[in-house]
Motif scaffolding. Structure first.
Motif, PDB file in Angstrom:
ATOM      1  N   GLY A 170      38.315  40.641  55.151  1.00  0.00           N
ATOM      2  CA  GLY A 170      38.276  39.339  56.081  1.00  0.00           C
ATOM      3  C   GLY A 170      38.618  38.222  55.394  1.00  0.00           C
ATOM      4  N   LYS A 171      38.978  38.316  54.162  1.00  0.00           N
ATOM      5  CA  LYS A 171      39.663  37.008  53.689  1.00  0.00           C
ATOM      6  C   LYS A 171      41.132  36.883  53.336  1.00  0.00           C
ATOM      7  CE  LYS A 171      35.125  35.881  51.714  1.00  0.00           C
ATOM      8  NZ  LYS A 171      34.190  35.434  50.364  1.00  0.00           N
ATOM      9  N   GLY A 172      41.477  35.980  52.865  1.00  0.00           N
ATOM     10  CA  GLY A 172      43.106  36.024  52.462  1.00  0.00           C
ATOM     11  C   GLY A 172      43.209  36.512  51.097  1.00  0.00           C
ATOM     12  N   LEU A 173      44.338  36.180  50.293  1.00  0.00           N
ATOM     13  CA  LEU A 173      44.553  36.965  49.346  1.00  0.00           C
ATOM     14  C   LEU A 173      44.586  35.737  48.278  1.00  0.00           C
ATOM     15  CD1 LEU A 173      46.247  38.696  51.228  1.00  0.00           C
ATOM     16  CD2 LEU A 173      48.032  39.067  49.564  1.00  0.00           C
ATOM     17  N   ARG A 174      43.984  36.065  46.946  1.00  0.00           N
ATOM     18  CA  ARG A 174      43.848  35.182  45.915  1.00  0.00           C
ATOM     19  C   ARG A 174      44.685  35.650  44.635  1.00  0.00           C
ATOM     20  NH1 ARG A 174      37.608  34.293  45.529  1.00  0.00           N
ATOM     21  NH2 ARG A 174      37.390  36.339  46.100  1.00  0.00           N
ATOM     22  N   LEU A 175      45.338  34.832  44.351  1.00  0.00           N
ATOM     23  CA  LEU A 175      46.253  35.115  42.897  1.00  0.00           C
ATOM     24  C   LEU A 175      45.414  35.522  41.721  1.00  0.00           C
ATOM     25  CD1 LEU A 175      49.253  35.814  42.122  1.00  0.00           C
ATOM     26  CD2 LEU A 175      49.224  33.112  41.882  1.00  0.00           C
ATOM     27  N   ILE A 176      45.754  36.524  41.204  1.00  0.00           N
ATOM     28  CA  ILE A 176      44.968  36.716  39.837  1.00  0.00           C
ATOM     29  C   ILE A 176      45.980  36.584  38.642  1.00  0.00           C
ATOM     30  CG2 ILE A 176      43.708  38.603  38.650  1.00  0.00           C
ATOM     31  CD1 ILE A 176      43.351  40.452  41.234  1.00  0.00           C
ATOM     32  N   TYR A 177      47.161  37.261  38.382  1.00  0.00           N
ATOM     33  CA  TYR A 177      48.017  36.909  37.705  1.00  0.00           C
ATOM     34  C   TYR A 177      49.492  37.415  38.268  1.00  0.00           C
ATOM     35  CZ  TYR A 177      45.480  37.249  33.151  1.00  0.00           C
ATOM     36  OH  TYR A 177      44.688  37.153  32.100  1.00  0.00           O
ATOM     37  N   TYR A 178      50.367  36.517  37.639  1.00  0.00           N
ATOM     38  CA  TYR A 178      51.847  36.776  38.007  1.00  0.00           C
ATOM     39  C   TYR A 178      52.730  36.919  36.759  1.00  0.00           C
ATOM     40  CZ  TYR A 178      52.572  31.717  38.056  1.00  0.00           C
ATOM     41  OH  TYR A 178      52.446  30.255  37.894  1.00  0.00           O
ATOM     42  N   SER A 179      53.854  37.317  36.789  1.00  0.00           N
ATOM     43  CA  SER A 179      54.867  37.434  35.799  1.00  0.00           C
ATOM     44  C   SER A 179      56.184  37.274  36.153  1.00  0.00           C
ATOM     45  CB  SER A 179      54.430  38.898  35.266  1.00  0.00           C
ATOM     46  OG  SER A 179      55.786  39.198  34.257  1.00  0.00           O
ATOM     47  N   ILE A 180      56.851  36.092  35.828  1.00  0.00           N
ATOM     48  CA  ILE A 180      57.854  35.577  35.990  1.00  0.00           C
ATOM     49  C   ILE A 180      59.117  36.504  35.838  1.00  0.00           C
ATOM     50  CG2 ILE A 180      59.713  33.720  35.870  1.00  0.00           C
ATOM     51  CD1 ILE A 180      57.166  31.752  35.771  1.00  0.00           C
ATOM     52  N   THR A 181      58.953  36.804  34.537  1.00  0.00           N
ATOM     53  CA  THR A 181      60.059  37.841  33.744  1.00  0.00           C
ATOM     54  C   THR A 181      59.381  38.768  32.936  1.00  0.00           C
ATOM     55  OG1 THR A 181      60.552  36.438  32.140  1.00  0.00           O
ATOM     56  CG2 THR A 181      61.890  36.269  34.183  1.00  0.00           C
ATOM     57  N   ASN A 223      57.899  40.531  29.982  1.00  0.00           N
ATOM     58  CA  ASN A 223      57.191  40.112  28.729  1.00  0.00           C
ATOM     59  C   ASN A 223      56.680  38.568  29.146  1.00  0.00           C
ATOM     60  OD1 ASN A 223      57.956  42.202  27.248  1.00  0.00           O
ATOM     61  ND2 ASN A 223      59.869  41.003  26.777  1.00  0.00           N
ATOM     62  N   ASP A 224      56.538  38.038  30.427  1.00  0.00           N
ATOM     63  CA  ASP A 224      55.807  36.968  30.772  1.00  0.00           C
ATOM     64  C   ASP A 224      54.544  37.026  31.463  1.00  0.00           C
ATOM     65  OD1 ASP A 224      55.695  34.757  33.243  1.00  0.00           O
ATOM     66  OD2 ASP A 224      55.680  33.880  31.542  1.00  0.00           O
ATOM     67  N   LEU A 225      53.615  36.201  31.143  1.00  0.00           N
ATOM     68  CA  LEU A 225      52.282  36.529  31.944  1.00  0.00           C
ATOM     69  C   LEU A 225      51.979  35.057  32.288  1.00  0.00           C
ATOM     70  CD1 LEU A 225      50.308  39.111  29.922  1.00  0.00           C
ATOM     71  CD2 LEU A 225      51.422  39.160  32.279  1.00  0.00           C
ATOM     72  N   GLN A 226      51.371  34.858  33.472  1.00  0.00           N
ATOM     73  CA  GLN A 226      50.823  33.553  33.947  1.00  0.00           C
ATOM     74  C   GLN A 226      49.494  33.834  34.637  1.00  0.00           C
ATOM     75  OE1 GLN A 226      52.605  30.558  33.683  1.00  0.00           O
ATOM     76  NE2 GLN A 226      54.583  31.585  32.834  1.00  0.00           N
ATOM     77  N   LYS A 227      48.359  32.991  34.441  1.00  0.00           N
ATOM     78  CA  LYS A 227      47.346  33.284  34.999  1.00  0.00           C
ATOM     79  C   LYS A 227      47.349  32.566  36.516  1.00  0.00           C
ATOM     80  CE  LYS A 227      44.068  33.427  30.947  1.00  0.00           C
ATOM     81  NZ  LYS A 227      43.268  32.818  30.278  1.00  0.00           N
ATOM     82  N   GLY A 228      46.587  33.314  37.330  1.00  0.00           N
ATOM     83  CA  GLY A 228      46.594  32.411  38.819  1.00  0.00           C
ATOM     84  C   GLY A 228      44.978  31.948  38.859  1.00  0.00           C
ATOM     85  N   ASP A 229      44.620  31.700  40.104  1.00  0.00           N
ATOM     86  CA  ASP A 229      43.140  30.894  40.443  1.00  0.00           C
ATOM     87  C   ASP A 229      42.112  32.078  39.862  1.00  0.00           C
ATOM     88  OD1 ASP A 229      44.953  29.410  43.055  1.00  0.00           O
ATOM     89  OD2 ASP A 229      44.853  28.795  41.235  1.00  0.00           O
ATOM     90  N   LEU A 230      42.339  33.373  39.786  1.00  0.00           N
ATOM     91  CA  LEU A 230      41.247  34.059  39.789  1.00  0.00           C
ATOM     92  C   LEU A 230      41.328  34.891  38.667  1.00  0.00           C
ATOM     93  CD1 LEU A 230      38.744  34.728  41.755  1.00  0.00           C
ATOM     94  CD2 LEU A 230      40.050  36.664  42.494  1.00  0.00           C
TER      95      LEU A 230
END
Lengths: 113, 112
Positions: free
Chosen positions: B40-51, B53-60
């Motif tokens: 019942g809720k929206g989506l929350r970003l955990i991790y993403y990777s631009i390319t 070998n890249d890792l970026q933290k999301g809000d969760l």
């Protein structure tokens, strides 16, 4: 803080009715807005997007959305719904040059045949 | 066209267990994402990777690790499963920033 708000958690209409699902955003800078649909048990599917130009954009299956900068809104509309349009609809926003989409909480549309 | 495949579709683990979710895409997209969707809720970003070998933290990101093994695959690890994180985890990919997201069908996590 960048936010996307969908004020209606649930909307119920009859088949053949028109519907509007509301989305308001709070963002700075250049913004890219989109709508996605999620059928039960599935991932999200892209419906339509807006970045610039004509504020009314057309999407798949007869959906359209209208961007309003003055109202900070991007409402989704359909003139005549079908029972198969029953799903959860998500509004999403991202700044251009950024990768972090922000999603609204979703609106569950129920179409009664 | 392409497809995003998430495995497993259903994942059951014990509290405190380390669990890994996998995602593969054949779009040849540069960017990949992991989202968590609570009922019942929206989506929350955990991790993403631009390319690759890249890792970026999301809000969760707390309580999770991610790995972009190659361009086509992006894994998410729940480091110590908790009962309050039972949810559906969605993987997505896109060609670049502010581009259309393509989603997998999700992995439903249950913690006993």
């Amino acid at each position: 803080t960048q936010t996307v708000s969908q004020s209606d958690a649930h909307v119920t209409v009859f088949e053949g009715d028109s519907v509007e699902l509301r989305c308001n955003y709070s963002y700075g800078g250049s913004i890219y807005l989109s709508w996605y649909i999620q059928h039960h048990g599935r991932g999200l599917q892209f419906l339509l997007k807006y970045y610039s130009g004509n504020p009314v954009v057309q999407g798949v299956n007869g959906f359209e959305a209208e961007f309003s900068k003055s109202d900070s809104s991007f409402h989704l509309r359909k003139a005549s719904v079908h029972w198969s349009d029953s799903a959860v609809y998500f509004c999403a926003a991202v700044n251009t040059g950024n990768y972090k989409y922000v999603f609204g909480a979703g609106t569950r549309l129920k179409v009664i045949a | 066209g392409g497809i995003i495949t998430q495995t497993p579709k259903f994942l059951i683990g014990q509290e405190g267990q380390k669990l890994t979710l996998k995602c593969q895409q054949n779009f040849n997209h540069d960017t990949m994402y992991w989202y968590r969707q609570d009922s019942g809720k929206g989506l929350r970003l955990i991790y993403y990777s631009i390319t690759e070998n890249d890792l970026q933290k999301g809000d969760l990101s707390e309580g999770y690790d991610a790995s972009r093994e190659k361009k086509s695959s992006f894994s998410l690890t729940v480091t110590s499963a908790q009962k309050n994180e039972m949810a559906v985890f969605l993987c997505a990919s896109s060609q670049g920033n502010a581009e259309t997201l393509y989603f997998g069908s999700g992995t439903r996590l249950t913690v006993l």
